[in-house]
Design a protein around this motif. Structure first.
Motif, PDB file in Angstrom:
ATOM      1  N   ASP A   1       0.847  -1.188   0.000  1.00 45.38           N
ATOM      2  CA  ASP A   1       0.000   0.000   0.000  1.00 45.38           C
ATOM      3  C   ASP A   1       0.887   1.245   0.000  1.00 45.38           C
ATOM      4  O   ASP A   1       1.920   1.273   0.682  1.00 45.38           O
ATOM      5  CB  ASP A   1      -0.900  -0.015   1.251  1.00 45.38           C
ATOM      6  CG  ASP A   1      -1.929   1.099   1.227  1.00 45.38           C
ATOM      7  OD1 ASP A   1      -1.539   2.255   1.509  1.00 45.38           O
ATOM      8  OD2 ASP A   1      -3.096   0.817   0.940  1.00 45.38           O
ATOM      9  N   ALA A   2       0.478   2.273  -0.721  1.00 44.57           N
ATOM     10  CA  ALA A   2       1.282   3.505  -0.813  1.00 44.57           C
ATOM     11  C   ALA A   2       1.538   4.132   0.557  1.00 44.57           C
ATOM     12  O   ALA A   2       2.535   4.832   0.740  1.00 44.57           O
ATOM     13  CB  ALA A   2       0.600   4.515  -1.728  1.00 44.57           C
ATOM     14  N   GLY A   3       0.679   3.862   1.519  1.00 46.08           N
ATOM     15  CA  GLY A   3       0.853   4.423   2.861  1.00 46.08           C
ATOM     16  C   GLY A   3       1.743   3.599   3.776  1.00 46.08           C
ATOM     17  O   GLY A   3       1.979   3.966   4.918  1.00 46.08           O
TER      18      GLY A   3
END
Length: 156
Positions: free
Chosen positions: A63-65
């Motif tokens: 996930d980008a986060g």
């Protein structure tokens, strides 16, 4: 007499160099280390898993986060490890590379996971004579011909 001391000195250096064992890691040792790290996750061995990471380690998830420091990643993982609900990544293609001084190692690997085939890449450092994961990046692989479908899903 002087030549004898020179010859004896050179012999001493040659013998002492040949008798010392290398403390620098080799491909097999690194491969086994990474496998052991993955196995610790699969078996929910929290302490073993995190002991194999350097104190300043970074873990980047799919996930980008997900850009975790070791402390943040530990906090996230601990409840899952304690419940025995972890991940089981099975590497099947790994490349290992060494810096000129053999103190920094980087690798990439393909993994069979619950998400399908993923790619992991990482950096390993030698700290106090021990291998430690310093950086790991996990990514999902997408076939090029499926990219347009992925882009539509990813916009949701």
């Amino acid at each position: 007499m002087y030549k004898l001391f020179i010859i004896l000195g050179l012999l001493f250096i040659l013998i002492s160099n040949s008798c010392t064992t290398s403390v620098l890691p080799q491909n097999k040792e690194v491969d086994e280390f990474i496998n052991k790290w993955h196995k610790a996750a699969a078996e929910a061995e929290l302490t073993s898993y995190f002991d194999m990471m350097s104190e300043n380690a970074i873990y980047i998830g799919t996930d980008a986060g997900e850009r975790w420091t070791k402390k943040e990643f530990f906090t996230f993982c601990e409840p899952h490890f304690l419940k025995g609900k972890t991940w089981d990544f099975k590497p099947f293609d790994r490349q290992i590379y060494f810096s000129d001084d053999n103190k920094t190692i980087w690798f990439d690997e393909l993994l069979n996971t619950w998400m399908g085939v993923c790619r992991g890449s990482g950096v390993i450092v030698l700290e106090n004579g021990e291998l430690k994961i310093s950086h790991y990046h996990l990514s999902v692989t997408i076939k090029n011909e499926k990219m347009n479908e992925f882009l539509l899903i990813n916009q949701e």
